[in-house]
Design a protein around this motif. Structure first.
Motif, PDB file in Angstrom:
ATOM      1  N   PRO A   1       0.829  -1.219   0.000  1.00 24.64           N
ATOM      2  CA  PRO A   1       0.000   0.000   0.000  1.00 24.64           C
ATOM      3  C   PRO A   1       0.857   1.261   0.000  1.00 24.64           C
ATOM      4  O   PRO A   1       1.962   1.283   0.546  1.00 24.64           O
ATOM      5  N   GLY A   2       0.324   2.309  -0.611  1.00 17.21           N
ATOM      6  CA  GLY A   2       0.982   3.608  -0.569  1.00 17.21           C
ATOM      7  C   GLY A   2       2.175   3.748  -1.479  1.00 17.21           C
ATOM      8  O   GLY A   2       2.994   4.661  -1.295  1.00 17.21           O
TER       9      GLY A   2
ATOM     10  N   ALA B   1       2.382   1.633   5.443  1.00 18.17           N
ATOM     11  CA  ALA B   1       1.777   1.807   4.122  1.00 18.17           C
ATOM     12  C   ALA B   1       2.464   2.896   3.309  1.00 18.17           C
ATOM     13  O   ALA B   1       1.816   3.675   2.607  1.00 18.17           O
ATOM     14  N   ASN B   2       3.781   2.980   3.405  1.00 19.55           N
ATOM     15  CA  ASN B   2       4.576   3.879   2.585  1.00 19.55           C
ATOM     16  C   ASN B   2       4.043   5.320   2.627  1.00 19.55           C
ATOM     17  O   ASN B   2       3.894   5.878   3.707  1.00 19.55           O
TER      18      ASN B   2
ATOM     19  N   ARG C   1       1.190   6.548   2.256  1.00 17.19           N
ATOM     20  CA  ARG C   1      -0.064   6.687   2.994  1.00 17.19           C
ATOM     21  C   ARG C   1       0.207   6.874   4.484  1.00 17.19           C
ATOM     22  O   ARG C   1      -0.436   7.695   5.149  1.00 17.19           O
ATOM     23  N   SER C   2       1.156   6.131   5.016  1.00 17.10           N
ATOM     24  CA  SER C   2       1.508   6.267   6.429  1.00 17.10           C
ATOM     25  C   SER C   2       2.153   7.624   6.705  1.00 17.10           C
ATOM     26  O   SER C   2       1.939   8.222   7.764  1.00 17.10           O
TER      27      SER C   2
ATOM     28  N   ARG D   1       1.507  10.410   5.060  1.00 20.91           N
ATOM     29  CA  ARG D   1       0.420  11.389   5.055  1.00 20.91           C
ATOM     30  C   ARG D   1      -0.336  11.373   6.380  1.00 20.91           C
ATOM     31  O   ARG D   1      -0.665  12.434   6.937  1.00 20.91           O
ATOM     32  N   ASN D   2      -0.618  10.183   6.905  1.00 22.44           N
ATOM     33  CA  ASN D   2      -1.316  10.088   8.190  1.00 22.44           C
ATOM     34  C   ASN D   2      -0.494  10.701   9.315  1.00 22.44           C
ATOM     35  O   ASN D   2      -1.033  11.373  10.203  1.00 22.44           O
TER      36      ASN D   2
END
Length: 306
Positions: A79-80, A249-250, A252-253, A255-256
């Motif tokens: 993911p990500g 999650a690359n 995505r992580s 960004r979070n």
């Protein structure tokens, strides 16, 4: 070869650079290079596919080709890693080269295709296919379509409809299947009809620490934020610690993590007496990162209590 092609003078010249400029595909490829950090193998493969399709386009115009190429693809990776973003760019490339009349992307998962009772799956799947016609259908975590452990699962019905459309309407629809590499391999083994219809398999590598930090800087800049020097140092430590944890999650992580840092920054600023400068409103500081549980739970840094 057609009769028209047989009469062509082999000495006729074709300027592929001119063809590329006319289609403006180079603009999309350059945008990929500039907007996506890393992913060098992916960018190279997309350029190779674009070159193949550009040549096929010229050959078709000259009568050297009389059948459409198979364009269905498989994107594998964690993911990500940019799979959806690259799929969007691929839809644009296909449109500019004349292989997709609309060039839009419809992104779905199992829930969008598979029904919950008899007679529900076929209309759901066909409705999605109708929306995707003329463009690209991106099926994320495609392996969830197939659940052999559940005899009453309706995923097989969706698979059969997809396979039929991928074969009979391949001139008007490109399907991209995406997901974890190991699970996709199992999925293809269980459903050989998909493997035989996939022309291009592209693997998306995980980002390295430096690439993730560069992604963070781009995300902050896009939202009008920046790191202080202290925050830069701490966030590099955060990246290394987060990558070592499960469910990373690359991008995505990342960004979070930045969303949570912005939350802490906002509360820190509210607790600050007096007026604030624009610079303070823009700056993520060390404490905004230090309070992360990724760092406090790991005990990596002192003074990092939330």
């Amino acid at each position: 070869m057609s009769a028209a092609a047989a009469t062509l003078d082999p000495a006729i010249t074709i300027d592929l650079r001119h063809e590329l400029a006319e289609t403006r595909v180079g603009e999309v490829l350059d945008e990929l290079d500039h907007t996506l950090v890393g992913l060098a193998p992916v960018k190279l493969r997309i350029r190779q596919v674009a070159a193949l399709l550009l040549v096929d386009r010229v050959r078709t115009r000259l009568g050297l080709v009389n059948s459409a190429p198979t364009l269905h693809m498989s994107f594998t990776g964690n993911p990500g890693t940019g799979k959806t973003t690259v799929a969007l760019r691929m839809a644009d490339i296909l449109h500019r080269l004349g292989y997709a009349r609309r060039g839009h992307l419809v992104s779905v998962t199992r829930d969008d295709l598979v029904g919950q009772y008899i007679g529900h799956t076929a209309p759901k799947t066909k409705e999605i296919l109708k929306k995707a016609m003329g463009g690209v259908l991106f099926i994320d975590e495609a392996y969830y379509l197939y659940r052999p452990e559940n005899e009453r699962d309706y995923g097989q019905e969706a698979i059969e409809i997809l396979l039929q459309v991928m074969e009979t309407q391949r001139e008007d629809l490109v399907v991209i299947l995406a997901g974890y590499a190991s699970r996709m391999e199992t999925f293809f083994t269980s459903n050989p009809g998909f493997r035989s219809r996939i022309a291009h398999h592209i693997d998306f590598p995980d980002y390295q620490d430096g690439e993730l930090f560069a992604i963070a800087l781009r995300m902050l800049d896009a939202q009008g934020y920046r790191f202080s020097p202290a925050a830069e140092e701490v966030f590099r430590t955060y990246i290394a610690a987060r990558r070592a944890q499960p469910h990373f999650a690359n991008a995505r992580s990342i960004r979070n993590a930045l969303d949570r840092a912005r939350l802490r920054q906002a509360n820190r600023l509210f607790a600050t007496p007096g007026a604030l400068t624009v610079g303070e409103l823009m700056t993520i500081d060390g404490p905004d990162i230090l309070a992360s549980r990724v760092l406090t739970d790991a005990g990596r840094l002192n003074g990092s209590q939330p």
